[in-house]
Design an enzyme around this catalytic site. Structure first.
Site, PDB file in Angstrom:
ATOM      1  N   ASN A 112       0.876  -0.988   0.046  1.00 49.51           N
ATOM      2  CA  ASN A 112      -0.045   0.237  -0.004  1.00 49.51           C
ATOM      3  C   ASN A 112       0.897   1.307  -0.114  1.00 49.51           C
ATOM      4  O   ASN A 112       0.564   2.212  -0.822  1.00 49.51           O
ATOM      5  CB  ASN A 112      -0.859  -0.154   1.044  1.00 49.51           C
ATOM      6  CG  ASN A 112      -1.908   1.145   1.262  1.00 49.51           C
ATOM      7  OD1 ASN A 112      -2.101   1.725   0.337  1.00 49.51           O
ATOM      8  ND2 ASN A 112      -2.346   1.599   2.538  1.00 49.51           N
ATOM      9  N   PRO A 122      -6.552   4.154  -4.756  1.00 50.37           N
ATOM     10  CA  PRO A 122      -6.706   4.936  -3.670  1.00 50.37           C
ATOM     11  C   PRO A 122      -6.191   4.534  -2.080  1.00 50.37           C
ATOM     12  O   PRO A 122      -7.065   3.875  -1.360  1.00 50.37           O
ATOM     13  CB  PRO A 122      -8.443   5.012  -3.442  1.00 50.37           C
ATOM     14  CG  PRO A 122      -8.601   3.582  -4.280  1.00 50.37           C
ATOM     15  CD  PRO A 122      -7.582   3.496  -5.249  1.00 50.37           C
ATOM     16  N   CYS A 123      -5.113   4.593  -2.173  1.00 51.59           N
ATOM     17  CA  CYS A 123      -4.504   3.949  -0.944  1.00 51.59           C
ATOM     18  C   CYS A 123      -4.881   4.745   0.330  1.00 51.59           C
ATOM     19  O   CYS A 123      -4.700   4.433   1.391  1.00 51.59           O
ATOM     20  CB  CYS A 123      -2.695   3.894  -0.885  1.00 51.59           C
ATOM     21  SG  CYS A 123      -2.202   5.502  -1.472  1.00 51.59           S
ATOM     22  N   HIS A 124      -5.331   6.048   0.315  1.00 50.46           N
ATOM     23  CA  HIS A 124      -5.850   6.875   1.307  1.00 50.46           C
ATOM     24  C   HIS A 124      -7.080   6.381   1.956  1.00 50.46           C
ATOM     25  O   HIS A 124      -7.447   6.685   3.155  1.00 50.46           O
ATOM     26  CB  HIS A 124      -6.113   8.185   0.581  1.00 50.46           C
ATOM     27  CG  HIS A 124      -6.947   8.440  -0.324  1.00 50.46           C
ATOM     28  ND1 HIS A 124      -6.718   8.186  -1.402  1.00 50.46           N
ATOM     29  CD2 HIS A 124      -8.444   8.616  -0.212  1.00 50.46           C
ATOM     30  CE1 HIS A 124      -7.858   8.196  -2.415  1.00 50.46           C
ATOM     31  NE2 HIS A 124      -8.876   8.670  -1.458  1.00 50.46           N
TER      32      HIS A 124
END
Length: 163
Positions: A112, A122-124
């Protein structure tokens, strides 16, 4: 070797650098400094347009060719992250389970953190099991902004009651 093109643009949370080839987008990174913005190369125009729509609140998904480089493990985790719906979050443990590596949540967390395509992958949207924000290469304040922009915090608060 294929030519790597580069574009920069300003977002509400700093400048983004986008790189890509004719095969697809290679990297998207937030910068911690200002840059001079020049003409966007033709191959990168769709990516810049879609990212600008995202930051304007007019886009929730992306339809772009990607030119990913990573191990098969990393790529499988990155592809699973692309399945996290806009405005929702999952934990690192859930991501490990969905990726098919339920006991490898630390390795999944590392994959990630190695994500080359901020926002597109979308690692957030990946948070700690207890609902806290952890780990974001471009600063937790940006992760918080992105989640608030997507209204993910409001969704998360429905499931994580304050004790």
């Amino acid at each position: 070797m294929e030519r790597l093109e580069r574009a920069y643009f300003r977002t509400p949370i700093g400048f983004l650098e986008v790189t890509g080839t004719s095969r697809g987008i290679k990297t998207i990174e937030f910068l911690n400094f200002r840059v001079k913005i020049y003409r966007v190369p033709h191959d990168l125009r769709p990516c810049v347009d879609q990212l600008q729509e995202y930051f304007a609140g007019k886009r929730r998904t992306f339809d772009l060719p990607l030119d990913l480089e990573g191990s098969s493990f990393q790529i499988s985790v990155w592809k699973e992250m692309m399945n996290i719906p806009y405005g929702q979050t999952i934990s690192y443990l859930e991501l490990a389970e969905k990726s098919g590596f339920p006991k490898a949540f630390r390795a999944v967390g590392h994959a990630n953190g190695s994500n080359p395509l901020s926002v597109l992958i979308p690692c957030h949207r990946v948070i700690a099991t207890d609902g806290k924000l952890t780990g974001y290469a471009f600063g937790l304040w940006r992760k918080k902004w992105l989640l608030e922009h997507e209204n993910a915090f409001a969704q998360r608060d429905l499931f994580y009651a304050k004790v």
